[in-house]
Scaffold this motif. Structure first.
Motif, PDB file in Angstrom:
ATOM      1  N   ARG A   1     104.690  -4.248  84.648  1.00 48.49           N
ATOM      2  CA  ARG A   1     105.067  -3.197  85.476  1.00 48.49           C
ATOM      3  C   ARG A   1     106.042  -3.675  86.609  1.00 48.49           C
ATOM      4  N   ILE A   2     105.874  -4.697  86.922  1.00 51.51           N
ATOM      5  CA  ILE A   2     106.897  -5.238  87.985  1.00 51.51           C
ATOM      6  C   ILE A   2     108.344  -5.546  87.555  1.00 51.51           C
ATOM      7  N   ALA A   3     108.361  -5.699  85.991  1.00 48.92           N
ATOM      8  CA  ALA A   3     109.696  -5.796  85.440  1.00 48.92           C
ATOM      9  C   ALA A   3     110.091  -4.281  85.350  1.00 48.92           C
ATOM     10  N   ARG A   4     109.519  -3.524  85.174  1.00 46.99           N
ATOM     11  CA  ARG A   4     110.048  -2.068  84.853  1.00 46.99           C
ATOM     12  C   ARG A   4     110.493  -1.449  86.223  1.00 46.99           C
ATOM     13  N   ILE A   5     109.595  -1.765  87.117  1.00 47.70           N
ATOM     14  CA  ILE A   5     110.101  -1.364  88.593  1.00 47.70           C
ATOM     15  C   ILE A   5     111.342  -1.927  89.007  1.00 47.70           C
ATOM     16  N   ALA A   6     111.444  -3.303  89.000  1.00 54.40           N
ATOM     17  CA  ALA A   6     112.947  -4.032  89.193  1.00 54.40           C
ATOM     18  C   ALA A   6     113.966  -3.457  88.253  1.00 54.40           C
ATOM     19  N   ARG A   7     113.677  -3.086  87.044  1.00 52.76           N
ATOM     20  CA  ARG A   7     114.777  -2.505  86.059  1.00 52.76           C
ATOM     21  C   ARG A   7     115.267  -1.294  86.657  1.00 52.76           C
TER      22      ARG A   7
ATOM     23  N   ALA B   1     123.150 -11.076  87.941  1.00 45.21           N
ATOM     24  CA  ALA B   1     121.734 -11.901  87.716  1.00 45.21           C
ATOM     25  C   ALA B   1     121.625 -12.276  86.489  1.00 45.21           C
ATOM     26  N   ALA B   2     120.856 -13.648  86.352  1.00 41.24           N
ATOM     27  CA  ALA B   2     120.703 -13.811  84.774  1.00 41.24           C
ATOM     28  C   ALA B   2     119.513 -14.872  84.710  1.00 41.24           C
ATOM     29  N   SER B   3     118.807 -14.793  83.548  1.00 40.94           N
ATOM     30  CA  SER B   3     117.645 -15.830  83.395  1.00 40.94           C
ATOM     31  C   SER B   3     118.007 -17.078  83.951  1.00 40.94           C
ATOM     32  N   GLU B   4     116.910 -17.624  84.409  1.00 38.44           N
ATOM     33  CA  GLU B   4     117.114 -18.948  84.879  1.00 38.44           C
ATOM     34  C   GLU B   4     116.772 -19.873  83.587  1.00 38.44           C
ATOM     35  N   ARG B   5     117.716 -20.941  83.279  1.00 40.82           N
ATOM     36  CA  ARG B   5     117.390 -21.890  82.227  1.00 40.82           C
ATOM     37  C   ARG B   5     117.128 -21.190  80.911  1.00 40.82           C
ATOM     38  N   SER B   6     116.051 -21.333  80.263  1.00 40.52           N
ATOM     39  CA  SER B   6     115.616 -20.560  79.120  1.00 40.52           C
ATOM     40  C   SER B   6     114.437 -19.696  79.337  1.00 40.52           C
ATOM     41  N   PHE B   7     114.380 -18.873  80.395  1.00 39.36           N
ATOM     42  CA  PHE B   7     113.084 -18.184  80.628  1.00 39.36           C
ATOM     43  C   PHE B   7     113.463 -16.805  79.799  1.00 39.36           C
ATOM     44  N   ASN B   8     112.861 -16.964  78.553  1.00 39.90           N
ATOM     45  CA  ASN B   8     113.284 -15.589  77.905  1.00 39.90           C
ATOM     46  C   ASN B   8     112.016 -15.189  77.108  1.00 39.90           C
TER      47      ASN B   8
ATOM     48  N   GLU C   1     107.765 -13.205  77.645  1.00 42.86           N
ATOM     49  CA  GLU C   1     107.016 -12.225  78.349  1.00 42.86           C
ATOM     50  C   GLU C   1     106.847 -12.583  79.925  1.00 42.86           C
ATOM     51  N   LEU C   2     106.953 -13.659  80.127  1.00 37.07           N
ATOM     52  CA  LEU C   2     106.957 -14.195  81.690  1.00 37.07           C
ATOM     53  C   LEU C   2     108.134 -14.081  82.385  1.00 37.07           C
ATOM     54  N   GLY C   3     109.305 -14.769  81.438  1.00 40.04           N
ATOM     55  CA  GLY C   3     110.560 -15.040  82.111  1.00 40.04           C
ATOM     56  C   GLY C   3     111.462 -13.904  82.296  1.00 40.04           C
ATOM     57  N   VAL C   4     111.180 -12.675  81.444  1.00 45.38           N
ATOM     58  CA  VAL C   4     112.038 -11.603  81.535  1.00 45.38           C
ATOM     59  C   VAL C   4     111.463 -10.856  83.000  1.00 45.38           C
TER      60      VAL C   4
ATOM     61  N   VAL D   1     122.457  -7.560  84.896  1.00 49.55           N
ATOM     62  CA  VAL D   1     121.448  -8.406  84.655  1.00 49.55           C
ATOM     63  C   VAL D   1     121.706  -8.937  83.205  1.00 49.55           C
ATOM     64  N   VAL D   2     121.844 -10.255  83.192  1.00 47.62           N
ATOM     65  CA  VAL D   2     122.030 -10.899  81.647  1.00 47.62           C
ATOM     66  C   VAL D   2     120.505 -11.388  81.481  1.00 47.62           C
ATOM     67  N   VAL D   3     119.904 -11.083  80.292  1.00 43.07           N
ATOM     68  CA  VAL D   3     118.384 -11.401  80.149  1.00 43.07           C
ATOM     69  C   VAL D   3     118.578 -11.916  78.799  1.00 43.07           C
ATOM     70  N   GLU D   4     118.153 -13.310  78.768  1.00 42.78           N
ATOM     71  CA  GLU D   4     117.677 -14.086  77.526  1.00 42.78           C
ATOM     72  C   GLU D   4     116.540 -13.422  76.828  1.00 42.78           C
ATOM     73  N   MET D   5     116.682 -13.245  75.436  1.00 42.99           N
ATOM     74  CA  MET D   5     115.386 -12.785  74.791  1.00 42.99           C
ATOM     75  C   MET D   5     115.040 -13.671  73.768  1.00 42.99           C
TER      76      MET D   5
END
Length: 449
Positions: free
Chosen positions: A100-106, A140-147, A149-152, A166-170
């Motif tokens: 939910r926090i991810a969706r709020i931030a998005r 903004a971008a993912s730190e290291r390899s935070f890719n 369900e926690l990293g996103v 925002v650049v999101v590694e998946m």
């Protein structure tokens, strides 16, 4: 991003507990204004003062680290049960709350979100693209390899207010994983780097891996963009599985001699530090690029980043400036020297068959009297474990590279026990002196960094 903890608790369907009322469940004291948390952390060791600490239970129970998180300056904690008398948001499930926090931030990112997936090259492409986009956009971008369900959620929540891109590694360990990440990040641009035999123990064949990876392009909106590697047939076939526009990319170094791609690198060359230069050609024009990232295999990753930037109406000059920046993530094609003068190619972050072959070829390109590859196991290959390790050993032999295995017999040589033993053996054999070139690479579980 800043989160008013009182409002966040309501949005999460949780309860905000204030100091002196945490045990009883009473409402926050009237005189105590609810804190505002700036960003999110799940690790009390790296938490930045003012962040919200989320107590994740995995191998260890995150609730055990509420105390250290508060000591590090957490504004509040996100928990499933109150463990002390401090600002706490109590929810039924912390993992569900992170979604939910991810969706709020998005919803606070007005421009675009880029998702990047693939068997290899995700993190490097993410770093290169973040460097490119930052020449024009607040990025903004993912730190290291935070890719995962926690990293996103961490990536989205830690984007600064006012972020435009925002650049999101998946990453994925099975079907449905990337679709789940896309349900949080809602990418408008998707980049797929490659489909290779990585994590085959969990994901099966390359065809099955391709199905999992293409969830990214399947999730894109009709007005979105899929950026696909034209040198990989499985990736290129994903064009048939997206509503979005498609832009292809590639490099001569990947066998695209006929240049059947929209954005391409031609005239690729390496300097004596393994840094590539090339001509970037696209529907928008051309430019000369000199990369800071090392290795000819990273040229395609750079072209992928360039394709996104050019489609976003950036100039070739801005793109070239971004690609000239050093990589943000550590332990990827770093070139170091021992005190004795040997060159060390530190590519120790992770390893799979494709990246191992690329690293060996990079080692072979270094000027040296002798070359030694210090290799740990390539994990999670399942039934392909033995043949893939044997293939790496065969390639090392063809390239004239001596192989030192750490903690595994899979390469067909007698191994040393651990990284410390490897360092001692290298020094004893004179391989840490000037004239030697060393590669250090293995899966994360080996700890060769």
């Amino acid at each position: 991003m800043d989160f008013d903890c009182e409002k966040l608790a309501r949005d999460l369907g949780g309860t905000l507990l204030a100091p002196s009322s945490g045990r009883s469940g009473a409402a926050p004291a009237a005189y105590a204004a609810a804190p505002v948390a700036s960003g999110l952390s799940i690790d009390s060791r790296t938490l930045v003062a003012g962040q919200l600490f989320a107590a994740i239970t995995d191998v260890r129970d995150g609730h055990d680290f509420v105390g250290p998180a508060r000591a590090a300056g957490a504004a509040a904690v996100l928990v499933e049960r109150a463990t002390d008398d401090g600002w706490s948001i109590v929810v039924r499930s912390v993992p569900e709350a992170l979604v939910r926090i991810a969706r709020i931030a998005r919803r606070r990112v007005p421009e675009f979100v880029v998702g990047i997936t693939g068997s290899v090259g995700k993190t490097t492409t993410k770093d290169l693209l973040a460097a490119v986009l930052s020449r024009r956009f607040e990025t903004a971008a993912s730190e290291r390899s935070f890719n995962n369900e926690l990293g996103v959620p961490i990536t989205l929540a830690n984007a600064a207010d006012g972020t435009e891109a925002v650049v999101v590694e998946m990453g994925a360990r099975g079907h449905g994983h990337i679709a789940g990440l896309c349900s949080m990040a809602h990418p408008t641009v998707g980049v797929v780097t490659a489909v290779q035999a990585v994590h085959t123990e969990h994901m099966g064949s390359e065809d099955e891996i391709a199905v999992a990876k293409r969830e990214l392009v399947e999730s894109l909106p009709r007005d979105g963009l899929a950026v696909l590697n034209a040198a990989d047939a499985r990736v290129l076939a994903m064009a048939e599985h997206t509503r979005a526009d498609v832009l292809t990319y590639g490099a001569e170094a990947d066998g695209l001699d006929d240049l059947r791609a929209d954005v391409v690198a031609t005239g690729v060359r390496l300097d004596d530090q393994l840094r590539p230069s090339f001509t970037l050609e696209s529907p928008w024009g051309r430019a000369e690029v000199a990369m800071a990232a090392r290795g000819v295999h990273n040229v395609a990753n750079a072209v992928a980043a360039a394709a996104v930037g050019l489609h976003a109406e950036m100039t070739h000059e801005e793109v070239a400036e971004g690609l000239a920046q050093p990589l943000a993530s550590p332990w990827r094609m770093e070139l170091l020297r021992t005190p004795g003068g040997a060159v060390v190619l530190n590519d120790s972050y992770n390893a799979g068959p494709a990246s191992m072959a690329a690293a060996l070829r990079s080692l072979a390109a270094l000027p040296a009297r002798d070359r030694v590859a210090v290799l740990g196991t390539m994990a999670e290959l399942g039934e392909r474990e033995e043949p893939e390790h044997a293939a790496v050993a065969e390639l090392a032999g063809e390239l004239g590279i001596e192989l030192m295995a750490v903690g595994t017999h899979l390469y067909g040589v007698e191994p040393v026990a651990d990284p410390e033993a490897a360092a001692s053996a290298l020094e004893s054999a004179g391989h840490t002196a000037e004239g030697s070139a060393l590669l250090v690479k293995g899966s994360r579980v080996v700890g060769l960094e």
